[in-house]
Design a protein around this motif. Sequence first.
Motif, PDB file in Angstrom:
ATOM      1  N   PRO A  39     -21.749  10.302   5.392  1.00  0.00           N
ATOM      2  CA  PRO A  39     -20.990  11.006   4.350  1.00  0.00           C
ATOM      3  C   PRO A  39     -19.875  10.159   3.747  1.00  0.00           C
ATOM      4  CG  PRO A  39     -21.392  12.455   6.221  1.00  0.00           C
ATOM      5  CD  PRO A  39     -21.812  11.076   6.639  1.00  0.00           C
ATOM      6  N   THR A  40     -19.189   9.383   4.597  1.00  0.00           N
ATOM      7  CA  THR A  40     -18.115   8.509   4.099  1.00  0.00           C
ATOM      8  C   THR A  40     -18.677   7.406   3.221  1.00  0.00           C
ATOM      9  OG1 THR A  40     -16.849   8.931   6.121  1.00  0.00           O
ATOM     10  CG2 THR A  40     -16.181   7.037   4.797  1.00  0.00           C
ATOM     11  N   ILE A  41     -19.766   6.775   3.667  1.00  0.00           N
ATOM     12  CA  ILE A  41     -20.381   5.696   2.893  1.00  0.00           C
ATOM     13  C   ILE A  41     -20.871   6.214   1.549  1.00  0.00           C
ATOM     14  CG2 ILE A  41     -22.248   4.003   2.837  1.00  0.00           C
ATOM     15  CD1 ILE A  41     -22.101   3.865   5.878  1.00  0.00           C
ATOM     16  N   SER A  80     -16.628  11.320  11.836  1.00  0.00           N
ATOM     17  CA  SER A  80     -17.750  10.459  12.212  1.00  0.00           C
ATOM     18  C   SER A  80     -17.794  10.199  13.712  1.00  0.00           C
ATOM     19  CB  SER A  80     -17.657   9.125  11.454  1.00  0.00           C
ATOM     20  OG  SER A  80     -17.702   9.335  10.065  1.00  0.00           O
ATOM     21  N   LEU A  81     -16.634   9.981  14.327  1.00  0.00           N
ATOM     22  CA  LEU A  81     -16.596   9.685  15.759  1.00  0.00           C
ATOM     23  C   LEU A  81     -17.012  10.894  16.573  1.00  0.00           C
ATOM     24  CD1 LEU A  81     -15.955   7.884  18.136  1.00  0.00           C
ATOM     25  CD2 LEU A  81     -13.542   8.530  17.925  1.00  0.00           C
ATOM     26  N   GLN A  82     -16.507  12.065  16.222  1.00  0.00           N
ATOM     27  CA  GLN A  82     -16.866  13.275  16.965  1.00  0.00           C
ATOM     28  C   GLN A  82     -18.363  13.559  16.875  1.00  0.00           C
ATOM     29  OE1 GLN A  82     -14.109  15.777  14.803  1.00  0.00           O
ATOM     30  NE2 GLN A  82     -12.789  16.036  16.596  1.00  0.00           N
ATOM     31  N   SER A  83     -18.944  13.348  15.695  1.00  0.00           N
ATOM     32  CA  SER A  83     -20.388  13.551  15.545  1.00  0.00           C
ATOM     33  C   SER A  83     -21.165  12.560  16.402  1.00  0.00           C
ATOM     34  CB  SER A  83     -20.787  13.389  14.076  1.00  0.00           C
ATOM     35  OG  SER A  83     -20.147  14.328  13.261  1.00  0.00           O
ATOM     36  N   GLY A  84     -20.731  11.305  16.399  1.00  0.00           N
ATOM     37  CA  GLY A  84     -21.411  10.285  17.195  1.00  0.00           C
ATOM     38  C   GLY A  84     -21.362  10.566  18.676  1.00  0.00           C
ATOM     39  N   GLU A  85     -20.254  11.134  19.148  1.00  0.00           N
ATOM     40  CA  GLU A  85     -20.130  11.454  20.573  1.00  0.00           C
ATOM     41  C   GLU A  85     -21.133  12.520  20.991  1.00  0.00           C
ATOM     42  OE1 GLU A  85     -16.039  12.494  20.755  1.00  0.00           O
ATOM     43  OE2 GLU A  85     -15.357  10.435  21.153  1.00  0.00           O
ATOM     44  N   ILE A  86     -21.397  13.476  20.108  1.00  0.00           N
ATOM     45  CA  ILE A  86     -22.395  14.508  20.426  1.00  0.00           C
ATOM     46  C   ILE A  86     -23.791  13.894  20.494  1.00  0.00           C
ATOM     47  CG2 ILE A  86     -23.461  16.641  19.642  1.00  0.00           C
ATOM     48  CD1 ILE A  86     -20.608  16.942  20.709  1.00  0.00           C
ATOM     49  N   VAL A  87     -24.119  13.000  19.554  1.00  0.00           N
ATOM     50  CA  VAL A  87     -25.417  12.320  19.589  1.00  0.00           C
ATOM     51  C   VAL A  87     -25.542  11.487  20.859  1.00  0.00           C
ATOM     52  CG1 VAL A  87     -26.869  10.617  18.426  1.00  0.00           C
ATOM     53  CG2 VAL A  87     -25.620  12.297  17.079  1.00  0.00           C
ATOM     54  N   SER A 106     -20.790  17.249  10.460  1.00  0.00           N
ATOM     55  CA  SER A 106     -19.827  16.834   9.433  1.00  0.00           C
ATOM     56  C   SER A 106     -19.790  17.824   8.267  1.00  0.00           C
ATOM     57  CB  SER A 106     -20.167  15.435   8.921  1.00  0.00           C
ATOM     58  OG  SER A 106     -21.443  15.417   8.302  1.00  0.00           O
ATOM     59  N   GLY A 107     -20.948  18.380   7.910  1.00  0.00           N
ATOM     60  CA  GLY A 107     -21.012  19.265   6.748  1.00  0.00           C
ATOM     61  C   GLY A 107     -20.648  20.705   7.034  1.00  0.00           C
ATOM     62  N   ILE A 108     -20.911  21.186   8.259  1.00  0.00           N
ATOM     63  CA  ILE A 108     -20.676  22.591   8.601  1.00  0.00           C
ATOM     64  C   ILE A 108     -19.474  22.744   9.537  1.00  0.00           C
ATOM     65  CG2 ILE A 108     -21.677  24.687   9.580  1.00  0.00           C
ATOM     66  CD1 ILE A 108     -23.051  23.753   7.028  1.00  0.00           C
ATOM     67  N   ALA A 109     -19.444  21.956  10.611  1.00  0.00           N
ATOM     68  CA  ALA A 109     -18.387  22.105  11.620  1.00  0.00           C
ATOM     69  C   ALA A 109     -17.157  21.265  11.328  1.00  0.00           C
ATOM     70  CB  ALA A 109     -18.951  21.746  13.001  1.00  0.00           C
ATOM     71  N   ASP A 110     -17.189  20.471  10.242  1.00  0.00           N
ATOM     72  CA  ASP A 110     -16.051  19.650   9.827  1.00  0.00           C
ATOM     73  C   ASP A 110     -15.663  18.623  10.892  1.00  0.00           C
ATOM     74  OD1 ASP A 110     -14.221  18.875   7.891  1.00  0.00           O
ATOM     75  OD2 ASP A 110     -12.634  20.163   8.672  1.00  0.00           O
ATOM     76  N   TYR A 111     -16.664  18.049  11.570  1.00  0.00           N
ATOM     77  CA  TYR A 111     -16.409  16.974  12.527  1.00  0.00           C
ATOM     78  C   TYR A 111     -16.263  15.668  11.772  1.00  0.00           C
ATOM     79  CZ  TYR A 111     -17.340  19.474  16.923  1.00  0.00           C
ATOM     80  OH  TYR A 111     -17.265  20.304  18.004  1.00  0.00           O
ATOM     81  N   ILE A 147     -23.035  27.414   2.457  1.00  0.00           N
ATOM     82  CA  ILE A 147     -22.892  27.022   3.861  1.00  0.00           C
ATOM     83  C   ILE A 147     -23.896  27.767   4.735  1.00  0.00           C
ATOM     84  CG2 ILE A 147     -21.366  27.175   5.865  1.00  0.00           C
ATOM     85  CD1 ILE A 147     -19.030  26.539   4.009  1.00  0.00           C
ATOM     86  N   GLN A 148     -24.046  29.068   4.480  1.00  0.00           N
ATOM     87  CA  GLN A 148     -25.003  29.856   5.256  1.00  0.00           C
ATOM     88  C   GLN A 148     -26.429  29.368   5.024  1.00  0.00           C
ATOM     89  OE1 GLN A 148     -24.058  32.568   7.383  1.00  0.00           O
ATOM     90  NE2 GLN A 148     -26.124  32.172   8.109  1.00  0.00           N
ATOM     91  N   ALA A 149     -26.768  29.063   3.764  1.00  0.00           N
ATOM     92  CA  ALA A 149     -28.117  28.571   3.447  1.00  0.00           C
ATOM     93  C   ALA A 149     -28.374  27.226   4.103  1.00  0.00           C
ATOM     94  CB  ALA A 149     -28.287  28.461   1.930  1.00  0.00           C
ATOM     95  N   LEU A 150     -27.365  26.352   4.112  1.00  0.00           N
ATOM     96  CA  LEU A 150     -27.526  25.037   4.735  1.00  0.00           C
ATOM     97  C   LEU A 150     -27.710  25.167   6.239  1.00  0.00           C
ATOM     98  CD1 LEU A 150     -27.592  22.021   4.133  1.00  0.00           C
ATOM     99  CD2 LEU A 150     -25.104  21.966   4.382  1.00  0.00           C
ATOM    100  N   THR A 151     -26.948  26.087   6.850  1.00  0.00           N
ATOM    101  CA  THR A 151     -27.096  26.320   8.297  1.00  0.00           C
ATOM    102  C   THR A 151     -28.498  26.816   8.619  1.00  0.00           C
ATOM    103  OG1 THR A 151     -24.742  26.884   8.465  1.00  0.00           O
ATOM    104  CG2 THR A 151     -26.176  27.571  10.273  1.00  0.00           C
ATOM    105  N   MET A 152     -28.997  27.757   7.844  1.00  0.00           N
ATOM    106  CA  MET A 152     -30.352  28.278   8.053  1.00  0.00           C
ATOM    107  C   MET A 152     -31.389  27.172   7.861  1.00  0.00           C
ATOM    108  SD  MET A 152     -29.766  31.872   5.988  1.00  0.00           S
ATOM    109  CE  MET A 152     -31.410  32.543   6.204  1.00  0.00           C
TER     110      MET A 152
END
Length: 516
Positions: A43-45, A309-316, A302-307, A475-480
Motif C-alpha cells: 500500500p505504501t509503495i 506494514s510491520l504489524q501485518s508482516g508479523e502476522i504473516v 492494512s485496508g480493514i484493520a488499519d495495521y 468496507i463491509q463488501a471488501l471484508t466479505m
Amino acid sequence: MSTPSQASLPERADAAAWLAVAAGTLGALMATLDISIVNSSLPTIQGEIGASGTEGTWIATAYLVAEIIVIPLSGWLVKLLGLRTLLLTAASLFTGFSMLCGIADSLPTMIIGRVGQGFTGGVLIPTAMTIIATRLPRWQQPVGNSMFGATVILGPVLGPVLGGWLTENINWHYAFFINLPVGIALITLLLVAMPAARPKWEQLREADWLGILGMALGLGGLTVVLEEGERAQWFASTDMRWLAATSLLGFVLLGIGQLRASHPVIQLRLLRDRQFGAVVVMAMVVGVALYGTAYVIPQFLSGIADYNSLQSGEIVLLSGVPMILMMPFTPLLMRKVHIRLAVGGGLLMLAMSAFLQTDLTPLSTGGSFVASQLLRGLGTVLSMMFLNQAAIRSVPASQAGDAAGLYSAARNLGGSLALAGIAVIQDQRVWLHSRRLEESMSANSVLVQNYMHAQTSALGSQATAFQALGGSIQIQALTMTYADLFWMLGVGIMFITPLVFFLRPLPMSAPPVAAH
C-alpha cells in the motif's frame, strides 16, 4: 539438472564445499525473500509511485512470472555458462535490478526492476541445489537439503515482516537496498568457493529456442490476460484478444518444441507419469495457498484493520513458527510416515486454515489469524517437503533435474495465478457485495431513515452522512470479498486432495534427495 555419480564425490566435504553451499543458500534466500518482501509495504509503495490497488499486484506478479520462465532454463544455462559464471552473473544483475526497484518513482520502472529480479533470482533458487548435489557427498546432503528447504519455505514468510519493518522504521526503498550488502557478500563467497569452468557456447546450437520463446509468450501472455482482463472487459478489448492469441501461439510453439527438440527446455512428457502429474497439480495449489495468503492477509490487515506494514508482516510470520520447529524432524518423518498420510494431512490443514478465515468481519484484527496461520505453517511443511521428494522419485535419476525444474515452475505458477486471480475476483466480488448491500437498504425503511437522521445530526450534513454510509458499505463488501477468497482457496484444496492416492510410498531407508 544432472548430478555427478556418487563415486566422483569426496568422502567428506571440505571448507570450500561448505562455503559454496552457504553461497547457494544465501542466493536462494535473497531470491525467495524478494518474492514477498513487498507484500506488507505494497500500500505504501503503490501510493508513492502512483499505482492503484489492482495495478499494484503487478509488483508481486511480475517477479513470479519471470521466475517461472527462467527456472526450467537453469539446467541448460549451467551447461552453457558454467555454474560459477552463471551465479556471478545472476547475483550481480539481481543486485543491480534491486537498486533499480529501490530508486523507482513510477510503476513502469518498478515493473522493469521486478522482472529483472525475477529472471536473475529464478536462476539463484534451483542452482543452490545443484551446488549441494555436486559438492557434498550423499551422507552430508541432507544437511544441505535442510538448509535449502528452510530458505524456500521461510523466504516468502519472512519477506513481509522484513519488508514491513524496513518500511515502518526506515523507508520502503530499503526493502530493495538491503540486497546490496547481501549481493556483495554472495559475490565474494562465489569468487572464493566456486571453481571456474569454461562456457560451452556450442550449447546455443542445441537449444530449444521454440520452447524458450513459447514459454515466455505463453506464460507471460496468460498472466497479463488474467491480471488485466477484468478491467478491460475481457475479450471485448482488442488488446486482450491480441494477448490471448499471443499466449496461445506461445503454448503452440512450446508444444512444437516438445516434439522436435532433442532436449526440450521443459520436459512435459514427465507429466504422463500418474504420480508426477498429481504432484505437479498439488504443488501448484500449495503455491496458490502459500503466495496467495501471504498477499491477501497483509492487504486485509492494512485496508480493514488499519495495521501498518510491520504489524501485518508479523502476522504473516506466524506461519513460519511451525515451519522452523518442524524442519529438523522432516528427514525422520520421511522415513517413518507414509507419504499419502503426510501430504493428505498437510493439504487438509491448509484447507482448514482457509475455512477458519471465512467468518471475517470489519472488526477482525491480527488475532483472528493466529490459529489459521499456525495451522497453515504446519500444513505447508508436511505437504511441501514430502511433495519435493515425490517429485524427484517419480522419474528416473537421469531426469531428476528436469522433474525438479518442472515442479518448481508449477509451484511458482500457482503463486502467479493466485495473485492474478485475486485481482480479478476482488474486483467482481466487491462490486457484487456492494450492490447487494445497497439493495438491502430500502430508502422507505424506517430503520434506514432513523439511521441516516442520526448520522446527519452527528456529522453535520446529509452529504457527509451519505459519504460515511458509502464508506461503511465498501468496507463491509471488501471484508466479505476476503472471506470469499479464503472459502474458494479451501474448496480448491479439498478438491485436489484425493490426488494423494496416486502417490507411491517413499523408500523408508533412503535419505532425502535434492529438489528445487
